[in-house]
Design a protein around this motif. Structure first.
Motif, PDB file in Angstrom:
ATOM      1  N   GLU A  36       8.992   5.527   5.626  1.00 61.50           N
ATOM      2  CA  GLU A  36       9.090   5.977   4.236  1.00 61.50           C
ATOM      3  C   GLU A  36       8.501   7.378   4.078  1.00 61.50           C
ATOM      4  OE1 GLU A  36      10.057   4.076   1.349  1.00 61.50           O
ATOM      5  OE2 GLU A  36      10.770   2.531   2.702  1.00 61.50           O
ATOM      6  N   CYS A  37       8.958   8.086   3.065  1.00 63.63           N
ATOM      7  CA  CYS A  37       8.375   9.361   2.657  1.00 63.63           C
ATOM      8  C   CYS A  37       7.793   9.137   1.264  1.00 63.63           C
ATOM      9  CB  CYS A  37       9.437  10.453   2.619  1.00 63.63           C
ATOM     10  SG  CYS A  37       8.766  12.085   2.218  1.00 63.63           S
ATOM     11  N   CYS A  38       6.464   9.200   1.172  1.00 66.22           N
ATOM     12  CA  CYS A  38       5.792   8.882  -0.089  1.00 66.22           C
ATOM     13  C   CYS A  38       5.153  10.125  -0.688  1.00 66.22           C
ATOM     14  CB  CYS A  38       4.723   7.819   0.135  1.00 66.22           C
ATOM     15  SG  CYS A  38       5.385   6.268   0.779  1.00 66.22           S
ATOM     16  N   GLN A  39       5.308  10.272  -1.990  1.00 65.56           N
ATOM     17  CA  GLN A  39       4.729  11.402  -2.702  1.00 65.56           C
ATOM     18  C   GLN A  39       3.210  11.363  -2.609  1.00 65.56           C
ATOM     19  OE1 GLN A  39       5.353  11.540  -7.020  1.00 65.56           O
ATOM     20  NE2 GLN A  39       6.246  13.559  -6.680  1.00 65.56           N
ATOM     21  N   THR A  40       2.619  10.168  -2.710  1.00 62.92           N
ATOM     22  CA  THR A  40       1.171   9.996  -2.659  1.00 62.92           C
ATOM     23  C   THR A  40       0.847   8.798  -1.782  1.00 62.92           C
ATOM     24  OG1 THR A  40       1.014  10.786  -4.943  1.00 62.92           O
ATOM     25  CG2 THR A  40      -0.894   9.634  -4.065  1.00 62.92           C
ATOM     26  N   VAL A  41      -0.232   8.896  -1.009  1.00 57.52           N
ATOM     27  CA  VAL A  41      -0.722   7.774  -0.215  1.00 57.52           C
ATOM     28  C   VAL A  41      -2.213   7.636  -0.496  1.00 57.52           C
ATOM     29  CG1 VAL A  41      -1.056   6.832   2.090  1.00 57.52           C
ATOM     30  CG2 VAL A  41       1.013   8.133   1.581  1.00 57.52           C
ATOM     31  N   GLU A  42      -2.613   6.466  -0.982  1.00 60.52           N
ATOM     32  CA  GLU A  42      -4.008   6.198  -1.366  1.00 60.52           C
ATOM     33  C   GLU A  42      -4.426   4.823  -0.864  1.00 60.52           C
ATOM     34  OE1 GLU A  42      -6.026   8.175  -3.154  1.00 60.52           O
ATOM     35  OE2 GLU A  42      -4.600   9.684  -3.826  1.00 60.52           O
ATOM     36  N   LEU A  43      -5.718   4.616  -0.756  1.00 61.79           N
ATOM     37  CA  LEU A  43      -6.226   3.275  -0.474  1.00 61.79           C
ATOM     38  C   LEU A  43      -5.977   2.383  -1.690  1.00 61.79           C
ATOM     39  CD1 LEU A  43      -9.640   3.995   1.268  1.00 61.79           C
ATOM     40  CD2 LEU A  43      -7.664   2.845   2.280  1.00 61.79           C
ATOM     41  N   ALA A  44      -5.703   1.114  -1.452  1.00 63.45           N
ATOM     42  CA  ALA A  44      -5.501   0.165  -2.549  1.00 63.45           C
ATOM     43  C   ALA A  44      -6.750   0.060  -3.405  1.00 63.45           C
ATOM     44  CB  ALA A  44      -5.105  -1.203  -2.006  1.00 63.45           C
ATOM     45  N   SER A  45      -7.916   0.352  -2.829  1.00 62.13           N
ATOM     46  CA  SER A  45      -9.173   0.268  -3.577  1.00 62.13           C
ATOM     47  C   SER A  45      -9.400   1.450  -4.510  1.00 62.13           C
ATOM     48  CB  SER A  45     -10.357   0.173  -2.607  1.00 62.13           C
ATOM     49  OG  SER A  45     -10.410   1.331  -1.792  1.00 62.13           O
ATOM     50  N   ASN A  46      -8.577   2.508  -4.393  1.00 61.96           N
ATOM     51  CA  ASN A  46      -8.676   3.635  -5.311  1.00 61.96           C
ATOM     52  C   ASN A  46      -8.440   3.098  -6.726  1.00 61.96           C
ATOM     53  OD1 ASN A  46      -7.453   5.721  -7.082  1.00 61.96           O
ATOM     54  ND2 ASN A  46      -7.801   7.044  -5.324  1.00 61.96           N
ATOM     55  N   PRO A  47      -9.346   3.390  -7.675  1.00 56.60           N
ATOM     56  CA  PRO A  47      -9.219   2.793  -9.017  1.00 56.60           C
ATOM     57  C   PRO A  47      -7.855   2.990  -9.683  1.00 56.60           C
ATOM     58  CG  PRO A  47     -11.344   3.853  -8.785  1.00 56.60           C
ATOM     59  CD  PRO A  47     -10.560   4.202  -7.555  1.00 56.60           C
ATOM     60  N   SER A  48      -7.284   4.187  -9.596  1.00 52.70           N
ATOM     61  CA  SER A  48      -5.993   4.401 -10.260  1.00 52.70           C
ATOM     62  C   SER A  48      -4.871   3.672  -9.527  1.00 52.70           C
ATOM     63  CB  SER A  48      -5.682   5.895 -10.378  1.00 52.70           C
ATOM     64  OG  SER A  48      -5.630   6.495  -9.110  1.00 52.70           O
ATOM     65  N   THR A  49      -4.947   3.596  -8.205  1.00 60.18           N
ATOM     66  CA  THR A  49      -3.941   2.868  -7.426  1.00 60.18           C
ATOM     67  C   THR A  49      -4.048   1.373  -7.693  1.00 60.18           C
ATOM     68  OG1 THR A  49      -4.024   4.566  -5.706  1.00 60.18           O
ATOM     69  CG2 THR A  49      -3.060   2.455  -5.096  1.00 60.18           C
ATOM     70  N   TYR A  50      -5.275   0.858  -7.716  1.00 64.23           N
ATOM     71  CA  TYR A  50      -5.502  -0.561  -7.993  1.00 64.23           C
ATOM     72  C   TYR A  50      -4.979  -0.931  -9.384  1.00 64.23           C
ATOM     73  CZ  TYR A  50      -7.806  -5.090  -8.152  1.00 64.23           C
ATOM     74  OH  TYR A  50      -8.059  -6.430  -8.245  1.00 64.23           O
ATOM     75  N   GLN A  51      -5.215  -0.053 -10.347  1.00 61.88           N
ATOM     76  CA  GLN A  51      -4.739  -0.298 -11.712  1.00 61.88           C
ATOM     77  C   GLN A  51      -3.210  -0.299 -11.753  1.00 61.88           C
ATOM     78  OE1 GLN A  51      -5.788   2.685 -14.627  1.00 61.88           O
ATOM     79  NE2 GLN A  51      -5.749   1.167 -16.264  1.00 61.88           N
ATOM     80  N   LEU A  52      -2.584   0.646 -11.056  1.00 67.23           N
ATOM     81  CA  LEU A  52      -1.123   0.701 -11.016  1.00 67.23           C
ATOM     82  C   LEU A  52      -0.550  -0.567 -10.386  1.00 67.23           C
ATOM     83  CD1 LEU A  52       1.569   2.213 -11.360  1.00 67.23           C
ATOM     84  CD2 LEU A  52       1.152   3.253  -9.118  1.00 67.23           C
ATOM     85  N   LEU A  53      -1.146  -1.005  -9.277  1.00 63.54           N
ATOM     86  CA  LEU A  53      -0.695  -2.243  -8.641  1.00 63.54           C
ATOM     87  C   LEU A  53      -0.804  -3.419  -9.608  1.00 63.54           C
ATOM     88  CD1 LEU A  53      -2.290  -1.839  -5.091  1.00 63.54           C
ATOM     89  CD2 LEU A  53       0.131  -1.609  -5.697  1.00 63.54           C
ATOM     90  N   GLY A  54      -1.911  -3.481 -10.344  1.00 63.58           N
ATOM     91  CA  GLY A  54      -2.100  -4.544 -11.320  1.00 63.58           C
ATOM     92  C   GLY A  54      -1.049  -4.514 -12.416  1.00 63.58           C
ATOM     93  N   LEU A  55      -0.715  -3.330 -12.908  1.00 68.41           N
ATOM     94  CA  LEU A  55       0.312  -3.203 -13.947  1.00 68.41           C
ATOM     95  C   LEU A  55       1.678  -3.663 -13.451  1.00 68.41           C
ATOM     96  CD1 LEU A  55      -0.681   0.250 -15.498  1.00 68.41           C
ATOM     97  CD2 LEU A  55      -0.871  -1.998 -16.585  1.00 68.41           C
TER      98      LEU A  55
END
Length: 112
Positions: A36-55
């Motif tokens: 894959e080619c991803c615009q952003t790659v972050e740890l799942a524990s990153n607060p904004s990433t975790y929140q997005l996953l939850g949404l």
């Protein structure tokens, strides 16, 4: 129209001079999922990433995995990349098909 012409021209130049091959993890080594080619790659524990996953209703099994956000597949044939990734090339285990925010979970960086 000019952007489309530039994209087509770049694709033709790539085909004419040969597409780059992967260095490091190759598509054949990407056995856990898709390239894959991803615009952003972050740890799942990153607060904004975790929140997005939850949404999106996604609960990762491990908060220490990399999550790719706004991902598109990178096509390849016989270890040769047929596309361009100017962002973050990764090999991901779980590619979510959410139409609003394409997300890939459990990613490993790939050198192109």
């Amino acid at each position: 129209m000019q952007l489309r012409l530039a994209f087509v021209s770049a694709a033709l130049v790539t085909l004419a001079f040969g597409a780059p091959t992967l260095r490091g993890e190759s598509p054949e080594d990407c056995t856990t999922g898709a390239l894959e080619c991803c615009q952003t790659v972050e740890l799942a524990s990153n607060p904004s990433t975790y929140q997005l996953l939850g949404l999106l209703g996604i609960v990762p099994n491990d908060l220490n995995v990399l999550v790719g956000i706004n991902c598109t597949p990178i096509p390849f044939v016989d270890g040769v990349v047929l596309g361009v990734c100017n962002d973050n090339p990764v090999c991901c285990e779980d590619n979510n098909t959410n139409p609003y925010v394409p997300i890939s979970i459990d990613c490993v960086p790939v050198a192109l």
